[in-house]
Design an enzyme around this catalytic site. Sequence first.
Site, PDB file in Angstrom:
ATOM      1  N   HIS A   1       0.812  -1.220   0.000  1.00 23.74           N
ATOM      2  CA  HIS A   1       0.000   0.000   0.000  1.00 23.74           C
ATOM      3  C   HIS A   1       0.849   1.275   0.000  1.00 23.74           C
ATOM      4  O   HIS A   1       0.606   2.204   0.771  1.00 23.74           O
ATOM      5  CB  HIS A   1      -0.944  -0.039   1.212  1.00 23.74           C
ATOM      6  CG  HIS A   1      -2.287   0.553   0.972  1.00 23.74           C
ATOM      7  ND1 HIS A   1      -2.497   1.906   0.796  1.00 23.74           N
ATOM      8  CD2 HIS A   1      -3.502  -0.019   0.864  1.00 23.74           C
ATOM      9  CE1 HIS A   1      -3.777   2.122   0.618  1.00 23.74           C
ATOM     10  NE2 HIS A   1      -4.417   0.969   0.646  1.00 23.74           N
TER      11      HIS A   1
ATOM     12  N   GLU B   1      -1.572  -0.167  -6.049  1.00 26.14           N
ATOM     13  CA  GLU B   1      -1.760  -1.438  -5.337  1.00 26.14           C
ATOM     14  C   GLU B   1      -1.880  -2.542  -6.386  1.00 26.14           C
ATOM     15  O   GLU B   1      -2.937  -2.700  -6.999  1.00 26.14           O
ATOM     16  CB  GLU B   1      -3.021  -1.378  -4.483  1.00 26.14           C
ATOM     17  CG  GLU B   1      -3.009  -0.269  -3.453  1.00 26.14           C
ATOM     18  CD  GLU B   1      -4.402   0.058  -2.916  1.00 26.14           C
ATOM     19  OE1 GLU B   1      -5.109  -0.864  -2.472  1.00 26.14           O
ATOM     20  OE2 GLU B   1      -4.790   1.236  -2.962  1.00 26.14           O
TER      21      GLU B   1
HETATM   22  C1  GAL Z   1      -7.520   1.523  -0.445  1.00 22.69           C
HETATM   23  C2  GAL Z   1      -8.992   1.468  -0.670  1.00 22.69           C
HETATM   24  C3  GAL Z   1      -9.562   2.756  -0.118  1.00 22.69           C
HETATM   25  C4  GAL Z   1      -9.213   2.910   1.345  1.00 22.69           C
HETATM   26  C5  GAL Z   1      -7.712   2.730   1.536  1.00 22.69           C
HETATM   27  C6  GAL Z   1      -7.322   2.657   2.971  1.00 22.69           C
HETATM   28  O1  GAL Z   1      -6.939   0.353  -0.944  1.00 22.69           O
HETATM   29  O2  GAL Z   1      -9.261   1.344  -2.036  1.00 22.69           O
HETATM   30  O3  GAL Z   1     -10.952   2.797  -0.305  1.00 22.69           O
HETATM   31  O4  GAL Z   1      -9.904   1.949   2.081  1.00 22.69           O
HETATM   32  O5  GAL Z   1      -7.255   1.576   0.925  1.00 22.69           O
HETATM   33  O6  GAL Z   1      -7.502   3.853   3.603  1.00 22.69           O
END
Ligand code: GAL
Length: 339
Positions: free
Chosen positions: A171, A303
Amino acid sequence: MTTSLTDFGDGYQLITLENSRGLRLSCTDFGARLTSLTKNGRELVLGFDQASDYQQELGDAIYYGAIVGRVAGRISGAEADISGQRYKLTANEKGRNTLHGGGENGLHDKKWEVELGDNQVIFTTTLADGLHGFPGNVAVKVIYFLNDEDEWGYEILATSDQDTLWNPCHHVYFNLTGDVSQPLDHHKLWLNASHYEPLKEGLPSFTKADVTGTALDFTKEKAIGDALHSLDKQITENNGIDHPFFLDDQQGVQARLISPDGQLSVELSTNQPSVVIFTANFGDNTPIARGNRLAHQGALTFETQVAPGAEQNASFGTLLLKAGEPYYNQTIFKINSLK
Ligand code: GAL
């Protein structure tokens, strides 16, 4: 290449690799996360300098730079069929859906074992059978690397002792200005993706749509602000970009992000079929990271994974990891100095 180890607080360690061209990567055993990536001193990613700063709810700080899973993204209704059996999963979002594998004690939240390799950092951990409702003990390995060609990246490897759902992601959030209080608007983005997955009330729609004529068309490089300020419903309903993009192939460079000053670009290559791009649509309730308050839409994720919703649309790929079979995600980012 130099490697150093420092204290990250709360019993965690920070490992820093630096190449001969001024590219420096720091990662920690707390969530096997990337905390910092600097090129000639300019910070390129969202992160903090101590473990405790990640343990706040503002702007979902807990996921910044971390390994997220078992299943990154959302599983609507927090239930899934796995090899003919129905499983109830932890509903950690709105009491209804499973987000990022179920939350607390997940991969992003664990203390991983760490080992230093040759220009590499190797993290390992296991997820227990039944955690967050998923079957199978999963052994997970994450390898970060950095080289003198100004490439860094990661590999995620895993095996499970029972059939399970498995679709982790890394992430990382980029903001190439060095200051996350500056929104992404003037960054340029190109994506090798002619299709994306529209969202339905913020959840996977299980459909593929052509990007042509939408704000999500990045097949020709354009300013991210053009998309973020458009009236396209997919943008207005989701407060920005939070969408899976299906990569047209798995060869060469699949995405490019260019800094507003034109001095730096990041190029993505991955063996995964999709990339979820989330533009940190957090509003004003965000933390201060390295002295700057994260702007609404102030950082962007790449991601790399199978698109969320694959459990209901096999054309996306599969989330099923069969007992004993290997899982492998390889993702590489090249940092180019353009001037
Ligand atoms: C992303 C997701 C978002 C939010 C984020 C975490 O992967 O698509 O909607 O949840 O992670 O804050």
